[in-house]
Design a protein around this motif. Structure first.
Motif, mmCIF file in Angstrom:
data_model
loop_
_atom_site.group_PDB
_atom_site.id
_atom_site.type_symbol
_atom_site.label_atom_id
_atom_site.label_comp_id
_atom_site.label_asym_id
_atom_site.label_seq_id
_atom_site.Cartn_x
_atom_site.Cartn_y
_atom_site.Cartn_z
ATOM 1 N N VAL A 1 28.095 -26.788 1.504
ATOM 2 C CA VAL A 1 26.752 -27.323 1.740
ATOM 3 C C VAL A 1 25.758 -26.686 0.776
ATOM 4 O O VAL A 1 24.890 -27.368 0.217
ATOM 5 N N LEU A 2 25.885 -25.384 0.577
ATOM 6 C CA LEU A 2 25.002 -24.687 -0.365
ATOM 7 C C LEU A 2 25.071 -25.328 -1.744
ATOM 8 O O LEU A 2 24.048 -25.480 -2.423
ATOM 9 N N ALA A 3 26.271 -25.739 -2.155
ATOM 10 C CA ALA A 3 26.437 -26.336 -3.476
ATOM 11 C C ALA A 3 25.676 -27.649 -3.623
ATOM 12 O O ALA A 3 25.387 -28.083 -4.736
ATOM 13 N N HIS A 4 25.346 -28.278 -2.494
ATOM 14 C CA HIS A 4 24.654 -29.568 -2.531
ATOM 15 C C HIS A 4 23.256 -29.488 -1.908
ATOM 16 O O HIS A 4 22.636 -30.522 -1.649
ATOM 17 N N ALA A 5 22.755 -28.274 -1.687
ATOM 18 C CA ALA A 5 21.512 -28.099 -0.944
ATOM 19 C C ALA A 5 20.288 -28.641 -1.664
ATOM 20 O O ALA A 5 19.266 -28.900 -1.028
ATOM 21 N N ALA A 6 20.366 -28.830 -2.968
ATOM 22 C CA ALA A 6 19.191 -29.339 -3.701
ATOM 23 C C ALA A 6 18.710 -30.665 -3.133
ATOM 24 O O ALA A 6 17.507 -30.939 -3.111
ATOM 25 N N ALA A 7 19.646 -31.467 -2.627
ATOM 26 C CA ALA A 7 19.264 -32.771 -2.069
ATOM 27 C C ALA A 7 18.428 -32.621 -0.808
ATOM 28 O O ALA A 7 17.714 -33.548 -0.417
ATOM 29 N N LEU A 8 18.515 -31.459 -0.161
ATOM 30 C CA LEU A 8 17.772 -31.227 1.082
ATOM 31 C C LEU A 8 16.370 -30.681 0.818
ATOM 32 O O LEU A 8 15.576 -30.545 1.743
ATOM 33 N N LEU A 9 16.073 -30.365 -0.420
ATOM 34 C CA LEU A 9 14.817 -29.698 -0.741
ATOM 35 C C LEU A 9 13.819 -30.629 -1.408
ATOM 36 O O LEU A 9 12.789 -30.187 -1.900
ATOM 37 N N ARG A 10 14.113 -31.929 -1.411
ATOM 38 C CA ARG A 10 13.215 -32.903 -2.028
ATOM 39 C C ARG A 10 12.235 -33.418 -0.978
ATOM 40 O O ARG A 10 12.324 -34.545 -0.513
ATOM 41 N N SER A 11 11.328 -32.567 -0.616
ATOM 42 C CA SER A 11 10.372 -32.862 0.452
ATOM 43 C C SER A 11 9.244 -33.756 -0.039
ATOM 44 O O SER A 11 8.918 -33.798 -1.229
ATOM 45 N N HIS A 12 8.638 -34.474 0.907
ATOM 46 C CA HIS A 12 7.382 -35.159 0.639
ATOM 47 C C HIS A 12 6.351 -34.092 0.273
ATOM 48 O O HIS A 12 6.355 -32.990 0.848
ATOM 49 N N PRO A 13 5.465 -34.365 -0.682
ATOM 50 C CA PRO A 13 4.491 -33.348 -1.103
ATOM 51 C C PRO A 13 3.662 -32.765 0.034
ATOM 52 O O PRO A 13 3.252 -31.602 -0.025
ATOM 53 N N GLU A 14 3.415 -33.552 1.085
ATOM 54 C CA GLU A 14 2.603 -33.058 2.197
ATOM 55 C C GLU A 14 3.378 -32.153 3.149
ATOM 56 O O GLU A 14 2.781 -31.422 3.939
ATOM 57 N N GLY A 15 4.702 -32.236 3.111
ATOM 58 C CA GLY A 15 5.537 -31.441 4.003
ATOM 59 C C GLY A 15 6.265 -30.353 3.245
ATOM 60 O O GLY A 15 5.877 -29.962 2.144
ATOM 61 N N ARG A 16 7.334 -29.872 3.853
ATOM 62 C CA ARG A 16 8.090 -28.801 3.207
ATOM 63 C C ARG A 16 9.498 -28.751 3.801
ATOM 64 O O ARG A 16 9.672 -28.999 4.998
ATOM 65 N N THR A 17 10.467 -28.422 2.951
ATOM 66 C CA THR A 17 11.820 -28.172 3.441
ATOM 67 C C THR A 17 12.322 -26.866 2.836
ATOM 68 O O THR A 17 11.838 -26.416 1.795
ATOM 69 N N ALA A 18 13.292 -26.260 3.516
ATOM 70 C CA ALA A 18 13.914 -25.037 3.022
ATOM 71 C C ALA A 18 15.358 -25.017 3.490
ATOM 72 O O ALA A 18 15.738 -25.731 4.432
ATOM 73 N N TYR A 19 16.160 -24.202 2.827
ATOM 74 C CA TYR A 19 17.575 -24.078 3.196
ATOM 75 C C TYR A 19 17.905 -22.609 3.418
ATOM 76 O O TYR A 19 17.546 -21.749 2.605
ATOM 77 N N VAL A 20 18.593 -22.331 4.526
ATOM 78 C CA VAL A 20 19.021 -20.979 4.868
ATOM 79 C C VAL A 20 20.541 -20.956 4.940
ATOM 80 O O VAL A 20 21.144 -21.733 5.692
ATOM 81 N N GLN A 21 21.144 -20.078 4.173
ATOM 82 C CA GLN A 21 22.594 -19.894 4.224
ATOM 83 C C GLN A 21 22.872 -18.856 5.310
ATOM 84 O O GLN A 21 22.649 -17.660 5.123
ATOM 85 N N ALA A 22 23.312 -19.311 6.488
ATOM 86 C CA ALA A 22 23.531 -18.411 7.618
ATOM 87 C C ALA A 22 24.448 -19.081 8.621
ATOM 88 O O ALA A 22 24.693 -20.291 8.551
ATOM 89 N N ASP A 23 24.949 -18.301 9.558
ATOM 90 C CA ASP A 23 25.898 -18.785 10.555
ATOM 91 C C ASP A 23 25.208 -18.919 11.904
ATOM 92 O O ASP A 23 24.480 -18.014 12.332
ATOM 93 N N VAL A 24 25.443 -20.034 12.589
ATOM 94 C CA VAL A 24 24.827 -20.270 13.891
ATOM 95 C C VAL A 24 25.170 -19.172 14.888
ATOM 96 O O VAL A 24 24.393 -18.894 15.805
ATOM 97 N N THR A 25 26.336 -18.521 14.708
ATOM 98 C CA THR A 25 26.731 -17.480 15.649
ATOM 99 C C THR A 25 25.996 -16.157 15.427
ATOM 100 O O THR A 25 26.234 -15.190 16.137
ATOM 101 N N ASP A 26 25.085 -16.136 14.456
ATOM 102 C CA ASP A 26 24.219 -14.979 14.241
ATOM 103 C C ASP A 26 22.766 -15.465 14.297
ATOM 104 O O ASP A 26 22.073 -15.542 13.277
ATOM 105 N N PRO A 27 22.285 -15.822 15.504
ATOM 106 C CA PRO A 27 20.934 -16.387 15.629
ATOM 107 C C PRO A 27 19.843 -15.489 15.062
ATOM 108 O O PRO A 27 18.866 -15.985 14.497
ATOM 109 N N ALA A 28 20.002 -14.183 15.215
ATOM 110 C CA ALA A 28 18.969 -13.270 14.719
ATOM 111 C C ALA A 28 18.796 -13.400 13.218
ATOM 112 O O ALA A 28 17.669 -13.366 12.698
ATOM 113 N N ALA A 29 19.910 -13.562 12.499
ATOM 114 C CA ALA A 29 19.839 -13.706 11.040
ATOM 115 C C ALA A 29 19.159 -15.015 10.659
ATOM 116 O O ALA A 29 18.367 -15.063 9.707
#
Length: 275
Positions: free
Chosen positions: A112-140
């Protein structure tokens, strides 16, 4: 291996082995899948011919739920277990209604990280970000700078867990229910939990074989029944129509419900709000 096999991050993507994210991509008609993934997908389809249909109606639930919540005023999403980008992605659906919507995507998978650029094409008024982390570590996840720089955790957030928790067994992170409870405690009142989860309640023999195929490919699967699914929403208020199958949650067209059987969908869905 060639550059493609290592992806944009330089991580070995092990294209010689089937992978759940790429199998799902194949079921959705995507192109980010390879021979091993298609071979495993063919095995799944051999025992559960509705697998592609189930994947499609699950994805459509995400679209409907996101659209409904955006229309109701929601402006922040945390999508965990994002998977390989498939347009329209969650932020595209949300920002079509509310251009200022903010979305943080999270996955632990280098694919997913290798293709994350497609997730970061936000509308100028909004914002998107990507976090490389595991659901089983909620604190992280919750402390990631990318998340804290995008979402305001003092305001309502939608926690989106689509087709993820059946890949979390009862050992990792204290179990799937403990993981979800951690996130629920961290989110403020008015936040929303949207979940889909595969079940063997309607096609037990076929789904048992599907589970075995995924396990053989190196991906454990923990299917849960309705009661186990309902526990994810303890203490929160279910939105109409409550716990149902993915294609039955506020369908755009009532005819869509009749076109898919419970056994074909084999996936529970629900949305709930924190009081």
């Amino acid at each position: 291996m060639d550059e493609c096999a290592h992806g944009a991050s330089g991580v070995d993507l092990r294209l010689d082995r089937a992978h759940s994210a790429r199998i799902y991509d194949y079921f959705l008609g995507g192109r980010t899948n390879f021979a091993a993934d298609r071979e495993a997908a063919a095995k799944v389809l051999g025992v559960f011919p509705a697998a592609q249909l189930a994947a499609r109606v699950n994805r459509e639930f995400m679209h409907r739920a996101t659209r409904a919540l955006a229309r109701a005023g929601t402006r922040q999403w945390l999508d965990i277990g994002t998977g390989i980008p498939t347009s329209p992605n969650l932020h595209e659906v949300a920002q079509e209604v509310a251009p200022e919507a903010r979305v943080v995507y999270t996955d632990n998978d280098p694919i997913v990280l290798a293709h994350a650029a497609a997730l970061l094409r936000s509308h100028p008024e909004g914002r998107t970000a990507y976090v490389q982390a595991d659901v089983t570590d909620p604190a992280a996840v919750l402390s990631a700078p990318e998340l804290l720089g995008t979402l305001d955790l003092s305001r309502p957030v939608v926690l989106s867990l689509n087709a993820l928790l059946h890949f979390v067994d009862d050992e990792r992170g204290g179990g799937a229910h403990a993981v979800v409870e951690h996130f629920k405690r961290a989110l403020p009142p008015g936040s929303v939990l949207a979940v889909t989860h595969a079940t063997a309640d309607f096609a037990p023999e076929a789904l048992a074989e599907v589970t075995a195929i995924y396990r053989a490919a190196g991906t454990p699967v923990r299917l849960r029944d309705r009661a186990e699914f309902a526990r994810f929403f303890d203490g929160w208020e279910l939105l109409e129509p409550g716990i149902t199958l993915s294609h039955r949650w506020r369908p755009d067209d009532p005819r869509d419900v009749a076109a898919v059987s419970a056994a074909e969908a084999s996936c529970y869905a629900a949305v709930a709000r924190k009081p």
